[in-house]
Design an enzyme around this catalytic site. Structure first.
Site, PDB file in Angstrom:
ATOM      1  N   THR A   1      40.231 -90.912  78.816  1.00  0.00           N
ATOM      2  CA  THR A   1      38.867 -90.449  79.089  1.00  0.00           C
ATOM      3  C   THR A   1      38.049 -91.623  79.601  1.00  0.00           C
ATOM      4  O   THR A   1      38.171 -92.748  79.114  1.00  0.00           O
ATOM      5  CB  THR A   1      38.225 -89.844  77.821  1.00  0.00           C
ATOM      6  OG1 THR A   1      36.885 -89.414  78.123  1.00  0.00           O
ATOM      7  CG2 THR A   1      38.172 -90.828  76.672  1.00  0.00           C
TER       8      THR A   1
ATOM      9  N   HIS B   1      46.295 -92.559  62.250  1.00  0.00           N
ATOM     10  CA  HIS B   1      46.903 -93.569  61.374  1.00  0.00           C
ATOM     11  C   HIS B   1      47.994 -92.975  60.481  1.00  0.00           C
ATOM     12  O   HIS B   1      48.731 -93.717  59.816  1.00  0.00           O
ATOM     13  CB  HIS B   1      45.804 -94.202  60.507  1.00  0.00           C
ATOM     14  CG  HIS B   1      46.125 -95.591  60.051  1.00  0.00           C
ATOM     15  ND1 HIS B   1      47.318 -96.229  60.341  1.00  0.00           N
ATOM     16  CD2 HIS B   1      45.412 -96.486  59.314  1.00  0.00           C
ATOM     17  CE1 HIS B   1      47.319 -97.437  59.811  1.00  0.00           C
ATOM     18  NE2 HIS B   1      46.168 -97.625  59.176  1.00  0.00           N
TER      19      HIS B   1
END
Length: 438
Positions: free
Chosen positions: A356, A409
């Site tokens: 992006t 994560h």
């Protein structure tokens, strides 16, 4: 006489919203004429007439949610437009859309529509509750026999997502029962404002305007909240010296455009650098599926595009097999279609990693949100001259860009994420190395 039905909207999409009607009752239409525009979670689609005839009745109005296969209107035969047809003279004879017979016919024809939509409404405690569940949540609830009216929505706007249904099923009906009131939380009692225009606020007297959120905006809101609720999302940052890339573009852009009929932009460099880093750190190209990991051996790169109706992420398929001009050309085509609202569903589905670029709007630094179920997204930012120390004695101004990597994560360790971003930086600062990352 035939029904105007909501067509198949593709895998995982079971409903849409009527964006607007392009015809009215009494209009004569031909086979293939576009009758209405339907807004889905991802794209807008046109509904066309399957035969010649006259629009004898419109059963569902603009702004209403409709399910795949549902009848939203009726086409009567052109020959019988002014006479009785099929035992329903009022339904097929509507020369004046505002006449009492036409209104009565419309009301009578609306009864079958209510029957068609009853199963969808039955998924929640009330029709309003059902309308606030995502298509994926509806499907999952049907498969598991869960009443959506008993599912608690964690979304601030009250939309029930797949994670809510999944959590409800894991907790069991007894544990979920107390959460039933939360499902109808989005519709508290409130004063009914005018449908359009400005109205004074009840408390401070200041003018406000109430505007209904589009289906796509609701979907974007729901997916972003879901990403933050389901992923253990962290962001790491680095900066790139863009001197080498700007030098190549300056020297080669005219010859590149003359040869390939497409401009040499930044996205091809970043796409190639991301693919090179993904090959070195494949966990960023993976996906969580229950208790398993799906390690993807292909590189379908999503490119975020700001369109009028909201952010969309069309996908460049097999980007690792494309050359610089092919990547630039494909991104240009997808961006043009996104802004014209003509993207197809396959062009938006899938994707293994997303890029992006907030820099085109002047963003200097940001933390992009994951495009789930992907586990990584790279944010580009504005190029800005900054003083850079070459050594203890020399400082020069260089065109620098901050880059950000948001990652899940749960499966990507911090060291791996940092190393991935460093690899992207290295490839961008030495563009010739991108030719070796095939």
């Amino acid at each position: 006489m035939s029904e105007i039905k909501v067509p198949d909207l593709g895998e995982s999409i079971s409903e849409g919203t009527i964006y607007k009607w392009l015809v009215k009752e009494g209009d004569t239409v031909g086979q293939g004429d576009v009758l209405a525009e339907l807004e889905t979670d991802k794209v807008n689609l046109e509904i066309s007439a399957e035969e010649d005839g006259v629009i004898s009745s419109i059963l569902r109005q603009a702004g209403e949610n409709v399910a795949v296969g549902e009848a939203i209107g009726i086409i009567g035969s052109a020959a019988g437009a002014g006479a009785a047809s099929g035992g329903k003279p009022a339904a097929d004879s509507a020369p004046q859309s505002g006449s009492a017979p036409a209104a009565a016919a419309s009301a009578a024809a609306a009864e079958p529509a209510a029957a068609v939509t009853a199963p969808a409404a039955a998924e929640g405690a009330a029709a309003g509750t059902a309308a606030l569940a995502s298509p994926g949540a509806r499907k999952l609830a049907r498969e598991r026999g869960i009443d959506l009216g008993e599912v608690s929505a964690r979304d601030p706007i009250g939309r029930i997502g797949q994670a809510d249904v999944d959590g409800h099923g894991a907790a069991g009906p007894q544990a979920a029962a107390p959460a039933a009131p939360a499902a109808v939380r989005p519709e508290p009692a409130k004063p009914a404002p005018p449908a359009a225009g400005k109205a004074p606020h009840a408390e401070d007297g200041k003018a406000t305007e109430r505007k209904r959120m589009s289906r796509r905006r609701l979907t974007i809101a729901s997916r972003l909240v879901e990403a933050q609720q389901t992923a253990a999302m962290l962001t790491t940052f680095n900066e790139v010296d863009m001197t080498a890339i700007l030098d190549i573009r300056k020297r080669r852009k005219d010859a590149f455009k003359e040869k390939h009929e497409v401009g040499l932009g930044f996205m091809s460099f970043f796409t190639k650098a991301v693919i090179g880093a993904l090959k070195a750190y494949p966990m960023l190209n993976a996906e969580i599926d229950g208790e398993d990991l799906l390690l993807k051996k292909y590189y379908d790169i999503g490119i975020a595009v700001a369109a009028k109706e909201g952010l969309v992420v069309p996908v460049v398929r097999d980007a690792d097999r494309l050359s610089f001009p092919e990547i630039e050309r494909r991104i240009g085509e997808l961006a043009s279609k996104a802004r014209a609202n003509t993207l197809s569903l396959p062009e938006l589905q899938g994707g293994t990693f997303t890029i992006t670029n907030g820099g085109v709007f002047g963003s200097l630094l940001s933390t992009p949100i994951l495009n789930t179920p992907q586990v990584g997204i790279l944010g580009m930012h504005k190029i800005q001259l900054r003083p850079i120390a070459l050594d203890e004695e020399r400082t020069v101004n260089r065109p620098m860009m901050y880059i950000a990597l948001s990652y899940d994560h749960r499966i990507v360790d911090g060291s791996e994420a940092v190393s991935f971003l460093v690899r992207v930086k290295e490839l961008l600062e030495d563009p010739e190395s991108l030719l070796l990352e095939g």
